[in-house]
Design a protein around this motif. Structure first.
Motif, short mmCIF file in Angstrom:
data_model
loop_
_atom_site.label_atom_id
_atom_site.label_comp_id
_atom_site.label_asym_id
_atom_site.label_seq_id
_atom_site.Cartn_x
_atom_site.Cartn_y
_atom_site.Cartn_z
N LYS A 16 -22.66 -15.44 31.88
CA LYS A 16 -22.74 -15.50 33.22
C LYS A 16 -22.19 -14.00 33.84
O LYS A 16 -21.12 -13.86 33.72
N SER A 19 -21.84 -11.20 40.96
CA SER A 19 -22.44 -10.10 41.83
C SER A 19 -21.36 -8.85 41.92
O SER A 19 -21.75 -7.86 41.73
N SER A 176 -16.57 -11.55 35.13
CA SER A 176 -16.11 -11.31 36.29
C SER A 176 -15.41 -10.01 36.50
O SER A 176 -15.39 -9.23 35.69
N GLY A 180 -9.64 -12.98 33.36
CA GLY A 180 -9.21 -14.35 33.02
C GLY A 180 -8.46 -15.16 34.24
O GLY A 180 -8.33 -14.38 35.13
N SER A 183 -1.53 -17.20 36.56
CA SER A 183 -1.01 -18.40 37.40
C SER A 183 -1.25 -18.32 38.71
O SER A 183 -1.01 -19.36 39.47
N GLU A 184 -1.66 -17.46 39.53
CA GLU A 184 -2.05 -17.45 40.92
C GLU A 184 -2.89 -15.89 40.95
O GLU A 184 -2.97 -15.22 39.97
N ASP A 185 -3.48 -15.86 42.09
CA ASP A 185 -4.30 -14.75 42.13
C ASP A 185 -3.55 -13.51 42.07
O ASP A 185 -2.68 -12.92 42.95
N ARG A 187 -4.36 -10.45 42.76
CA ARG A 187 -4.47 -9.48 43.90
C ARG A 187 -3.58 -9.73 44.96
O ARG A 187 -3.43 -8.91 45.64
N GLY A 211 -9.14 -18.36 45.88
CA GLY A 211 -10.66 -18.09 46.35
C GLY A 211 -11.00 -16.74 46.10
O GLY A 211 -10.54 -15.97 45.02
N VAL A 212 -11.91 -16.01 46.48
CA VAL A 212 -12.50 -14.57 46.05
C VAL A 212 -11.74 -13.73 46.53
O VAL A 212 -10.97 -13.65 47.59
N GLY A 217 -18.22 -10.75 45.78
CA GLY A 217 -18.19 -11.90 45.14
C GLY A 217 -17.93 -13.24 45.97
O GLY A 217 -17.57 -13.05 47.14
N THR A 218 -18.40 -14.55 45.38
CA THR A 218 -18.15 -15.61 46.32
C THR A 218 -17.73 -16.77 45.29
O THR A 218 -18.18 -16.63 44.08
N GLY A 220 -14.72 -17.17 43.94
CA GLY A 220 -13.37 -17.07 43.32
C GLY A 220 -13.31 -17.65 42.04
O GLY A 220 -14.11 -18.15 41.44
N LYS A 224 -14.83 -21.34 38.97
CA LYS A 224 -14.80 -20.92 37.68
C LYS A 224 -14.18 -22.11 36.65
O LYS A 224 -14.29 -22.58 35.64
N1 LIG Z 1 -5.44 -17.87 39.65
C1 LIG Z 1 -6.42 -16.75 39.62
N2 LIG Z 1 -6.75 -15.98 38.57
C2 LIG Z 1 -7.53 -15.01 38.54
N3 LIG Z 1 -8.27 -14.58 39.74
C3 LIG Z 1 -8.02 -15.16 40.63
C4 LIG Z 1 -7.23 -16.28 40.90
N4 LIG Z 1 -7.56 -17.20 41.96
C5 LIG Z 1 -8.32 -16.22 42.60
N5 LIG Z 1 -8.88 -15.24 41.93
C6 LIG Z 1 -9.87 -14.34 42.41
O1 LIG Z 1 -11.11 -14.77 41.77
C7 LIG Z 1 -11.84 -13.42 42.03
C8 LIG Z 1 -12.95 -13.56 40.91
O2 LIG Z 1 -14.06 -14.47 41.69
P1 LIG Z 1 -15.26 -13.65 42.36
O3 LIG Z 1 -14.80 -12.82 43.42
O4 LIG Z 1 -16.12 -15.06 42.81
O5 LIG Z 1 -16.12 -13.07 41.27
P2 LIG Z 1 -17.45 -13.19 40.62
O6 LIG Z 1 -18.35 -12.45 41.39
O7 LIG Z 1 -17.19 -12.45 39.14
O8 LIG Z 1 -18.04 -14.65 40.45
C9 LIG Z 1 -10.81 -12.49 41.31
O9 LIG Z 1 -11.25 -11.22 41.65
C10 LIG Z 1 -9.41 -12.88 42.08
O10 LIG Z 1 -9.22 -12.10 43.36
#
Ligand SMILES: Nc1ncnc2c1ncn2[C@@H]1O[C@H](COP(=O)(O)OP(=O)(O)O)[C@@H](O)[C@H]1O
Ligand SMILES: N[C@@H](CCC(=O)OP(=O)(O)O)C(=O)O
Length: 265
Positions: A16, A19, A176, A180, A183-185, A187, A211-212, A217-218, A220, A224
């Motif tokens: 997969k 976006s 993505s 991977g 432990s938290e986002d 970003r 979240g995102v 992306g939507t 986040g 996943k």
């Molecule tokens: N625990 C986490 N580990 C990694 N990324 C995380 C986490 N929590 C939130 N995110 C966010 O999830 C985003 C990826 O999801 P998303 O934007 O929906 O991407 P895609 O379009 O590939 O589906 C990352 O860029 C990150 O900012």
């Protein structure tokens, strides 16, 4: 042989791409450089004797650009409309690039409730398996005209896990904009730690997922993890890896410790 080294033996692969990975964040335009390299990797997998199914998001992102809109529409029906426009455009791009390598592709539009309808489910399974037998790469997206769930929650991740279980895939790869699970986002906290492997999706793992993070992306990380739960419950291993990494798919099959591997039960 380690679990990673054993990935080379996986035969039926669902990949997969989100976006955020097929478009330039700043402009929203398709990132042809990334897309071409990605497609070459998929064809290489096929040349290695594997069966490949692609789940591609991007219909709304591409449709928004085709219509020269400055941002995604906010009304659901307008999102559905740009998805319909963008999906055709997206398939045209895929057909063109795959065509350069004489690789045939097919469009599959499904909805998640397929799993609740045994006859439809069987039909979808038969179609995808027949395409694979013909050597065609099915390209799957949600049918955004009849389902709005995904547009609201941004859930092609779950859709890809459903496809994986539908066709009893051996491995699901979610590509993505991040390498991977952390432990938290990362970003939001640059001290977040990378998680290389998950044996069980505990509450603690679920809490890590935020979240995102990108502009297109939507869903986040939360969706996943949801996908990982469905996939591993159905015996499908899953990897989240960074679409931006050079030869990311090749490296996964070389057994390199990249991304986060969720081990099937
Ligand atoms: N625990 C986490 N580990 C990694 N990324 C995380 C986490 N929590 C939130 N995110 C966010 O999830 C985003 C990826 O999801 P998303 O934007 O929906 O991407 P895609 O379009 O590939 O589906 C990352 O860029 C990150 O900012
Ligand atoms: N079906 C919609 C899904 C959007 C979506 O889930 O996006 P993503 O978070 O990039 O996987 C589309 O193709 O735009």
């Amino acid at each position: 042989m380690t679990i990673r080294e054993n990935l080379i033996n996986k035969k039926k692969i669902v990949i997969k791409i989100g976006s955020s990975s097929i478009t330039h964040c700043e402009t929203g335009e398709i990132d042809y450089g990334r897309l071409e390299k990605f497609i070459r990797e998929l064809i290489n997998l096929k040349n290695m004797g594997k069966e490949v199914v692609l789940v591609s998001s991007g219909a709304i992102a591409v449709g928004t650009k085709v219509m020269n809109l400055t941002k995604r529409p906010s009304l659901i029906e307008e999102k559905q409309a740009v998805a319909a426009i963008g999906q055709a455009n997206l398939m045209m791009c895929y057909q063109k690039i795959f065509g350069e390598y004489n690789q045939k592709v097919a469009q599959i539009l499904i909805t998640k409730d397929l799993m609740d309808h045994p006859v439809r489910r069987q039909n979808a399974q038969n179609t995808i398996n027949a395409l694979l037998k013909m050597g065609v790469i099915p390209i799957v997206n949600e049918n955004d005209t009849v389902a709005t769930e995904e547009i609201v929650y941004g859930d092609n991740d779950t859709l890809s896990a459903i496809v994986g279980s539908l066709i009893t895939a051996d491995l699901l790869i979610l590509l993505s904009d991040i390498d991977g699970l952390y432990s938290e986002d990362p970003r939001k906290n640059n001290k977040a730690m990378h998680i290389p492997e998950v044996e069980e999706i505990t509450e603690e793992i679920e809490k890590m997922a935020g979240g995102v993070g990108s502009c297109v992306g939507t869903g986040g990380m939360a969706t996943k993890i949801c996908a990982a739960q469905i996939a591993t419950d159905h015996g499908v291993d899953m990897i989240i890896a960074n679409a931006g990494m050079h030869h990311v798919i090749g490296k996964i099959f070389e057994g390199k410790p990249i991304g986060t591997l969720f081990i099937a039960h």
